[in-house]
Design an enzyme around this catalytic site. Structure first.
Site, mmCIF file in Angstrom:
data_model
loop_
_atom_site.group_PDB
_atom_site.id
_atom_site.type_symbol
_atom_site.label_atom_id
_atom_site.label_comp_id
_atom_site.label_asym_id
_atom_site.label_seq_id
_atom_site.Cartn_x
_atom_site.Cartn_y
_atom_site.Cartn_z
ATOM 1 N N ALA A 35 -5.114 -11.175 7.287
ATOM 2 C CA ALA A 35 -5.011 -10.020 8.016
ATOM 3 C C ALA A 35 -6.390 -9.527 7.703
ATOM 4 O O ALA A 35 -7.068 -9.984 6.822
ATOM 5 C CB ALA A 35 -4.040 -8.983 7.318
ATOM 6 N N GLY B 14 -1.978 -13.513 5.964
ATOM 7 C CA GLY B 14 -1.309 -13.373 7.218
ATOM 8 C C GLY B 14 -1.481 -14.721 8.314
ATOM 9 O O GLY B 14 -0.815 -14.872 9.142
ATOM 10 N N GLU C 175 -2.907 -12.970 -1.367
ATOM 11 C CA GLU C 175 -2.900 -11.516 -1.137
ATOM 12 C C GLU C 175 -2.943 -10.873 -2.851
ATOM 13 O O GLU C 175 -3.556 -10.007 -2.948
ATOM 14 C CB GLU C 175 -1.554 -10.992 -0.831
ATOM 15 C CG GLU C 175 -1.569 -11.099 1.092
ATOM 16 C CD GLU C 175 -1.197 -12.340 1.519
ATOM 17 O OE1 GLU C 175 -1.022 -13.399 0.514
ATOM 18 O OE2 GLU C 175 -0.867 -12.429 2.458
ATOM 19 N N GLU D 150 1.236 -16.860 7.171
ATOM 20 C CA GLU D 150 2.499 -16.265 7.519
ATOM 21 C C GLU D 150 2.669 -16.500 9.127
ATOM 22 O O GLU D 150 3.881 -17.081 9.401
ATOM 23 C CB GLU D 150 2.351 -14.857 7.227
ATOM 24 C CG GLU D 150 2.556 -14.546 5.872
ATOM 25 C CD GLU D 150 2.135 -13.122 5.469
ATOM 26 O OE1 GLU D 150 1.062 -12.428 5.825
ATOM 27 O OE2 GLU D 150 3.016 -12.405 4.915
HETATM 28 N N1 CAA Z 1 -10.557 -10.325 7.037
HETATM 29 C C1 CAA Z 1 -11.837 -9.722 7.370
HETATM 30 N N2 CAA Z 1 -12.970 -10.699 7.540
HETATM 31 C C2 CAA Z 1 -12.762 -11.779 6.857
HETATM 32 C C3 CAA Z 1 -11.686 -12.240 6.282
HETATM 33 C C4 CAA Z 1 -10.550 -11.588 6.285
HETATM 34 N N3 CAA Z 1 -9.130 -11.785 6.102
HETATM 35 N N4 CAA Z 1 -11.700 -13.559 6.141
HETATM 36 C C5 CAA Z 1 -12.880 -13.829 6.227
HETATM 37 N N5 CAA Z 1 -13.727 -12.883 6.802
HETATM 38 C C6 CAA Z 1 -15.122 -12.581 7.106
HETATM 39 C C7 CAA Z 1 -16.026 -12.634 5.718
HETATM 40 O O1 CAA Z 1 -15.939 -11.216 5.357
HETATM 41 C C8 CAA Z 1 -17.236 -13.043 6.547
HETATM 42 O O2 CAA Z 1 -18.164 -11.890 6.983
HETATM 43 P P1 CAA Z 1 -19.486 -11.717 6.867
HETATM 44 O O3 CAA Z 1 -20.236 -12.900 7.438
HETATM 45 O O4 CAA Z 1 -19.631 -10.471 8.034
HETATM 46 O O5 CAA Z 1 -19.887 -11.623 5.562
HETATM 47 C C9 CAA Z 1 -16.823 -14.124 7.215
HETATM 48 O O6 CAA Z 1 -15.415 -13.878 7.711
HETATM 49 C C10 CAA Z 1 -17.022 -15.587 6.874
HETATM 50 O O7 CAA Z 1 -16.262 -15.367 5.563
HETATM 51 P P2 CAA Z 1 -16.830 -15.978 4.204
HETATM 52 O O8 CAA Z 1 -18.441 -15.768 4.084
HETATM 53 O O9 CAA Z 1 -16.042 -15.413 2.946
HETATM 54 O O10 CAA Z 1 -16.760 -17.345 4.374
HETATM 55 P P3 CAA Z 1 -16.636 -18.526 2.976
HETATM 56 O O11 CAA Z 1 -16.615 -19.858 3.611
HETATM 57 O O12 CAA Z 1 -17.483 -18.279 1.940
HETATM 58 O O13 CAA Z 1 -15.035 -18.326 2.383
HETATM 59 C C11 CAA Z 1 -12.583 -17.914 2.830
HETATM 60 C C12 CAA Z 1 -13.845 -18.325 3.443
HETATM 61 C C13 CAA Z 1 -12.193 -18.511 1.675
HETATM 62 C C14 CAA Z 1 -11.441 -18.066 3.735
HETATM 63 C C15 CAA Z 1 -13.034 -16.550 2.435
HETATM 64 O O14 CAA Z 1 -13.418 -15.940 3.625
HETATM 65 C C16 CAA Z 1 -11.636 -15.437 1.971
HETATM 66 O O15 CAA Z 1 -11.266 -15.409 0.743
HETATM 67 N N6 CAA Z 1 -11.230 -14.562 3.038
HETATM 68 C C17 CAA Z 1 -10.164 -13.688 2.834
HETATM 69 C C18 CAA Z 1 -8.690 -14.552 2.728
HETATM 70 C C19 CAA Z 1 -7.735 -13.605 2.274
HETATM 71 O O16 CAA Z 1 -7.754 -13.000 1.089
HETATM 72 N N7 CAA Z 1 -6.731 -13.345 3.387
HETATM 73 C C20 CAA Z 1 -5.641 -12.666 2.977
HETATM 74 C C21 CAA Z 1 -5.977 -11.310 3.732
HETATM 75 S S1 CAA Z 1 -4.661 -10.056 3.178
HETATM 76 C C22 CAA Z 1 -3.133 -10.471 4.215
HETATM 77 O O17 CAA Z 1 -3.364 -11.406 4.993
HETATM 78 C C23 CAA Z 1 -2.146 -9.594 4.100
HETATM 79 C C24 CAA Z 1 -0.880 -9.797 4.679
HETATM 80 O O18 CAA Z 1 -0.072 -10.436 4.579
HETATM 81 C C25 CAA Z 1 -0.868 -9.103 5.926
#
Ligand code: CAA
Length: 260
Positions: free
Chosen positions: A66, A111, A134, A114
């Site tokens: 998400a 998400g 999460e 999921e």
């Molecule tokens: N939401 C918004 N933006 C996101 C994102 C997310 N879930 N995941 C990545 N991005 C964005 C980053 O903020 C970054 O943006 P900027 O370039 O503007 O800084 C861009 O995508 C590239 O990401 P990274 O620089 O972090 O790339 P990386 O290769 O270093 O890492 C990753 C990749 C491991 C996937 C890392 O991006 C990450 O951990 N992302 C979040 C994953 C996460 O926690 N997902 C769960 C979300 S909560 C959820 O989903 C709840 C639910 O069930 C409803």
């Protein structure tokens, strides 16, 4: 239809839906959820579409979860509505009545995992990484991941993934039953489309009945689920496609199913 965050392409009876927010690693914001819901409604009502392939744009991510920018702003009320909207989309995908193949081409986190779990079949590229991180944001899954994950991989493995937030690679996801197959990165879409082409030739009413029997049946006691199966069986034996399938077998030829 024109969309901002998804791309939709058609190949014969197959629709390819590509989530297209590369700057956010295809994270699901509100607009993307809404666009996916619209396209799934169209797919459900178009009898000429027999199968869907769902993937993410680029080589890095299927869906990285998400959208955390939106999550960070949420109140208890908006958070609950957010979860309900995501859950409604995933329910629609799970019960579309047509196979939806997740072609997992990179990160499928939160998400994104999921979303993949709501699909009918999951194919993972070699480089895919899956998980429910999460917990590391101080939250829990909101799109029913805490429910679909144990149903797919068992309670113990699900609790470990949910509580550690660990990312697992495609091979481990295959080993625990989270994905159906692991495919070399470069061949993922070819394999997904080949599988979709096979599924698109099957009798649509029987396909719909199998998806319903499995999804509904998992929520019922066995005896009740068997009754449900028997009534779906009664429905499929009344179809033209059943006559075509049995006749083709006896005439030693391939059946041509029409959805009648
Ligand atoms: N939401 C918004 N933006 C996101 C994102 C997310 N879930 N995941 C990545 N991005 C964005 C980053 O903020 C970054 O943006 P900027 O370039 O503007 O800084 C861009 O995508 C590239 O990401 P990274 O620089 O972090 O790339 P990386 O290769 O270093 O890492 C990753 C990749 C491991 C996937 C890392 O991006 C990450 O951990 N992302 C979040 C994953 C996460 O926690 N997902 C769960 C979300 S909560 C959820 O989903 C709840 C639910 O069930 C409803």
């Amino acid at each position: 239809m024109t969309f901002e965050n998804i791309k939709v392409a058609r190949e014969n009876a197959i629709i390819i839906v590509t989530i297209n927010r590369p700057k956010a690693l295809n994270a699901l914001n509100r607009r993307t959820i809404s666009e996916l819901s619209q396209v799934m409604t169209e797919v459900a009502s178009d009898e000429s579409i027999r199968c869907v392939v769902l993937t993410g744009v680029g080589e890095k991510a299927f869906v990285a979860g998400a959208d955390i920018n939106e999550l960070a702003e949420q109140t208890p009320v908006s958070g609950s509505l957010h979860a309900q909207r995501g859950q409604a989309l995933l329910d629609r995908i799970e019960r579309l009545g047509k196979p939806v193949i997740a072609a997992i081409n990179g990160y499928a986190l939160g998400g994104g995992c999921e979303l993949a779990m709501a699909c009918t079949i999951r194919l993972a590229a070699d480089s895919a990484k899956l998980g429910q991180p999460e917990i590391n944001l101080g939250i829990i899954p909101g799109y029913a991941g805490s429910q679909r994950l144990p149903r797919l991989v068992g309670k113990g493995r699900a609790l470990e993934l949910l509580l550690t937030g660990a990312h697992i690679d495609a091979e481990e996801a295959y080993r625990i039953g989270l994905v159906n197959r692991v495919i070399p990165d470069a061949e993922l879409m070819t394999e997904a489309l080949a599988l979709a082409a096979v599924l698109a030739t099957k009798a649509p009413t029987a396909v719909r009945a199998i998806i319903a029997a499995v999804n509904d049946g998992l929520e019922m006691p066995l005896a009740q689920a068997a009754v449900h199966e028997a009534s779906l069986f009664g429905l499929v034996v009344s179809t033209e496609d059943m006559r075509e399938g049995t006749r083709a077998f006896l005439e030693k030829r391939k059946p041509v199913f029409k959805g009648a």
